[in-house]
Design a protein around this motif. Structure first.
Motif, PDB file in Angstrom:
ATOM      1  N   CYS A  43       1.299  -0.975  -0.386  1.00 51.48           N
ATOM      2  CA  CYS A  43       0.185   0.461  -0.141  1.00 51.48           C
ATOM      3  C   CYS A  43       0.547   1.011   0.410  1.00 51.48           C
ATOM      4  CB  CYS A  43      -1.011  -0.191   1.480  1.00 51.48           C
ATOM      5  SG  CYS A  43      -1.957   1.619   1.478  1.00 51.48           S
ATOM      6  N   ARG A  44       0.844   1.745  -0.962  1.00 51.65           N
ATOM      7  CA  ARG A  44       2.425   2.799  -0.520  1.00 51.65           C
ATOM      8  C   ARG A  44       0.445   4.411  -0.416  1.00 51.65           C
ATOM      9  NH1 ARG A  44       5.756   4.114  -6.159  1.00 51.65           N
ATOM     10  NH2 ARG A  44       6.090   2.158  -5.203  1.00 51.65           N
ATOM     11  N   MET A  45       1.165   5.686   0.079  1.00 46.80           N
ATOM     12  CA  MET A  45       1.126   6.806   0.161  1.00 46.80           C
ATOM     13  C   MET A  45       1.321   8.335  -0.174  1.00 46.80           C
ATOM     14  SD  MET A  45      -0.776   8.252   4.028  1.00 46.80           S
ATOM     15  CE  MET A  45      -1.679   9.630   3.905  1.00 46.80           C
ATOM     16  N   TRP A  46       0.897   8.376  -1.786  1.00 46.95           N
ATOM     17  CA  TRP A  46       1.460   9.539  -2.463  1.00 46.95           C
ATOM     18  C   TRP A  46       0.821  10.999  -2.382  1.00 46.95           C
ATOM     19  CZ3 TRP A  46       6.358   9.654  -2.497  1.00 46.95           C
ATOM     20  CH2 TRP A  46       6.921  10.038  -3.864  1.00 46.95           C
ATOM     21  N   ASN A  47       1.482  11.716  -2.782  1.00 45.79           N
ATOM     22  CA  ASN A  47       0.999  13.106  -2.907  1.00 45.79           C
ATOM     23  C   ASN A  47       0.335  12.779  -4.119  1.00 45.79           C
ATOM     24  OD1 ASN A  47      -0.651  15.555  -1.957  1.00 45.79           O
ATOM     25  ND2 ASN A  47       1.170  16.113  -1.046  1.00 45.79           N
ATOM     26  N   TYR A  48      -0.167  12.562  -5.218  1.00 44.74           N
ATOM     27  CA  TYR A  48      -0.234  12.427  -6.997  1.00 44.74           C
ATOM     28  C   TYR A  48      -0.563  14.033  -6.512  1.00 44.74           C
ATOM     29  CZ  TYR A  48       0.102   7.241  -5.790  1.00 44.74           C
ATOM     30  OH  TYR A  48       0.437   5.941  -5.616  1.00 44.74           O
ATOM     31  N   ALA A  49      -0.575  14.029  -8.089  1.00 47.05           N
ATOM     32  CA  ALA A  49      -0.858  15.480  -8.636  1.00 47.05           C
ATOM     33  C   ALA A  49      -2.078  15.616  -9.046  1.00 47.05           C
ATOM     34  CB  ALA A  49      -0.335  15.653 -10.083  1.00 47.05           C
ATOM     35  N   SER A  50      -3.138  14.260  -9.196  1.00 44.64           N
ATOM     36  CA  SER A  50      -4.567  14.094  -9.350  1.00 44.64           C
ATOM     37  C   SER A  50      -5.351  13.169  -9.448  1.00 44.64           C
ATOM     38  CB  SER A  50      -4.715  14.931 -11.294  1.00 44.64           C
ATOM     39  OG  SER A  50      -3.885  13.230 -11.669  1.00 44.64           O
ATOM     40  N   ARG A  51      -6.166  12.789  -9.037  1.00 41.08           N
ATOM     41  CA  ARG A  51      -7.018  11.246  -8.759  1.00 41.08           C
ATOM     42  C   ARG A  51      -6.694  10.133 -10.199  1.00 41.08           C
ATOM     43  NH1 ARG A  51     -11.464   9.847 -11.446  1.00 41.08           N
ATOM     44  NH2 ARG A  51     -12.811   7.744 -10.427  1.00 41.08           N
ATOM     45  N   GLU A  52      -6.634  10.744 -11.350  1.00 48.25           N
ATOM     46  CA  GLU A  52      -6.268   9.780 -12.507  1.00 48.25           C
ATOM     47  C   GLU A  52      -4.515   9.068 -11.937  1.00 48.25           C
ATOM     48  OE1 GLU A  52      -7.425  13.084 -12.734  1.00 48.25           O
ATOM     49  OE2 GLU A  52      -9.843  11.853 -13.009  1.00 48.25           O
ATOM     50  N   GLY A  85      -2.445  11.264  -0.975  1.00 46.39           N
ATOM     51  CA  GLY A  85      -2.115  12.286   1.084  1.00 46.39           C
ATOM     52  C   GLY A  85      -1.027  12.226   0.554  1.00 46.39           C
ATOM     53  N   ASP A  86      -0.178  13.238   1.465  1.00 53.61           N
ATOM     54  CA  ASP A  86       1.033  13.627   2.379  1.00 53.61           C
ATOM     55  C   ASP A  86       1.481  12.783   3.105  1.00 53.61           C
ATOM     56  OD1 ASP A  86       3.186  14.434   3.794  1.00 53.61           O
ATOM     57  OD2 ASP A  86       2.811  16.752   2.911  1.00 53.61           O
ATOM     58  N   SER A  87       2.286  11.496   3.355  1.00 50.55           N
ATOM     59  CA  SER A  87       2.624  10.117   3.860  1.00 50.55           C
ATOM     60  C   SER A  87       2.599  11.287   6.060  1.00 50.55           C
ATOM     61  CB  SER A  87       3.250   9.418   3.670  1.00 50.55           C
ATOM     62  OG  SER A  87       4.715  10.106   3.220  1.00 50.55           O
ATOM     63  N   ARG A  88       3.117  12.278   5.285  1.00 50.92           N
ATOM     64  CA  ARG A  88       3.278  13.232   6.879  1.00 50.92           C
ATOM     65  C   ARG A  88       2.587  12.716   7.273  1.00 50.92           C
ATOM     66  NH1 ARG A  88       7.528  16.956   4.428  1.00 50.92           N
ATOM     67  NH2 ARG A  88       5.490  16.955   2.824  1.00 50.92           N
ATOM     68  N   GLN A  89       1.166  13.618   7.070  1.00 47.63           N
ATOM     69  CA  GLN A  89       0.168  13.579   8.054  1.00 47.63           C
ATOM     70  C   GLN A  89      -0.541  12.502   8.127  1.00 47.63           C
ATOM     71  OE1 GLN A  89      -0.722  17.344   4.889  1.00 47.63           O
ATOM     72  NE2 GLN A  89       1.113  18.363   5.615  1.00 47.63           N
ATOM     73  N   LYS A  90      -0.473  11.634   7.988  1.00 48.48           N
ATOM     74  CA  LYS A  90      -1.555  10.859   8.332  1.00 48.48           C
ATOM     75  C   LYS A  90      -1.857  10.556   9.420  1.00 48.48           C
ATOM     76  CE  LYS A  90       2.103   7.399   7.738  1.00 48.48           C
ATOM     77  NZ  LYS A  90       3.139   6.486   6.538  1.00 48.48           N
TER      78      LYS A  90
END
Ligand code: NAD
Length: 342
Positions: A43-52, A85-90
């Motif tokens: 499971c990866r958490m990343w601040n993606y640029a968009s839903r796509e 999302g930003d993994s530092r803010q989970k």
């Protein structure tokens, strides 16, 4: 409460979009192929640029897991999850609701930590789901490093290098995998040069193993037998192949996922006489460790046997590549497909 939406995507068995505004969760789980067993993938958490972008990542990564798991001889299919999302803010509510989403799939998806997620986060998932093998198996990075080391030995056999002492290796990235790999190589008498953006990590490798260091860009020009990418993906492109070739690199064998910026570059490497150990074949040590978790408990012997199997699998890929005049990536893909499409 989680809201689930099924997305129809050609070539994928199931793609789930999960939303829970109260917990701040927006996530996707993709099951690419489960013919060999439950879909296994982190499971990866990343601040993606968009839903796509988040969906594109979960699709690409879950498909790669199908190939990796099949080639490693595991009875697991391919799956992956992405959280936007930003993994530092989970937060704990976010992690718990993601755990619920994994449980919602009733064991058809089995997860683990990936970029932006830690072993500690898996413990929070565990409050809501049992489908987290890494809880018992532990950190996958040392197993991944052992698999890379076994793979490098197979590369040496293919290159006709009989003895690891005297072998020179350039390791890009001295993180969880790179650091352990450097230790294994140095203890075998190899000459290792390393680079890392993170000076603290690099200094630790110097202090513990006496490794030689170069700047992050210089690593591509380091005269060595083997280049071992253990940092980020996408670093093999036309320009870096040119530089590695001029530096006299004979093979590329490392842990990074998706090392080739494009699939066609496997042919370019072959034409340049650089032996390429496909990333998804050589870096399977982590999933092999996770698959060691059986209903009867954790099977260390099975894990060791499968880690040892990475070398022979690579030898079969190299031999077929030579015989059939195809890139090692094409051969590895065909070998994986022969298992999960059967
Ligand atoms: P990590 O985050 O612990 O280490 C990566 C290191 O690479 C960090 O120290 C980082 O500073 C460094 N780095 C980033 N960009 C760099 C650059 N341009 N040049 C030099 N160094 C750079 O990650 P890890 O767990 O060691 O994994 C390394 C790679 O292997 C990743 O691509 C990962 O996806 C892949 N992988 C890891 C495992 C595993 O079990 N951990 C399993 C399979 C694949």
């Amino acid at each position: 409460m989680n809201a689930y939406r099924e997305l129809k995507v050609d070539g994928y068995e199931r793609v789930l979009e999960i939303e829970n505004p109260a917990a701040g969760l927006r996530a996707w789980i993709a099951l690419h192929n489960t013919r060999l067993g439950p879909a296994l993938g982190g499971c990866r958490m990343w601040n993606y640029a968009s839903r796509e972008a988040a969906i594109e990542d979960v699709l690409r990564l879950s498909k790669a897991m199908t190939y990796k798991n099949a080639l490693a001889g595991l009875d697991f299919g391919g799956g992956k999850a992405t959280i936007w999302g930003d993994s530092r803010q989970k937060t704990e509510p976010l992690l718990e609701t993601m755990g619920e989403a994994v449980e919602y799939l009733h064991g058809t998806y089995v997860t683990a930590e990936d970029v932006g997620m830690s072993f500690e986060d898996m413990k929070v998932f565990r409050r809501k789901t049992r489908h987290i093998p890494s809880i018992n198996a532990g950190d996958p990075a040392p197993a991944t490093a052992r698999g890379i080391f076994n793979g490098i030995q197979a590369v040496c056999r293919q290159l006709g290098i009989r003895d690891l002492s005297g072998l020179s290796v350039a390791v890009q990235g001295t993180g969880s995998v790179g650091y352990v790999l450097i230790g294994l190589l140095m203890k075998s008498g190899c000459r290792v040069t390393a680079s890392d953006l993170n000076q603290d990590r690099l200094k630790k490798a110097v202090k513990d193993y006496g490794v030689t260091t170069v700047g992050v860009d210089e690593i591509y020009d380091t005269a060595c037998d083997i280049f071992s990418p253990c940092a980020l993906g996408g670093i093999i492109n036309a320009a870096t192949i040119e530089r590695l070739s001029r530096a006299g690199i004979k093979a590329v064998a490392g842990s990074a996922n998706n090392q080739l910026a494009e699939d066609g570059l496997a042919d370019v490497l072959r034409e340049r006489g650089i032996l390429y150990a496909p990333d998804f074949a050589i870096n399977a040590g982590g999933v092999i460790l996770l698959a060691g978790e059986t209903p009867a408990g954790f099977d260390r012997e099975l894990v060791d046997k499968r880690l040892e199997g990475i070398g022979p699998t690579l030898m079969r890929i190299f031999e077929a590549s030579e015989k059939e005049h195809k890139s090692t990536v094409r051969i590895a893909n065909e070998m994986a497909e022969a298992r999960f499409k059967r």
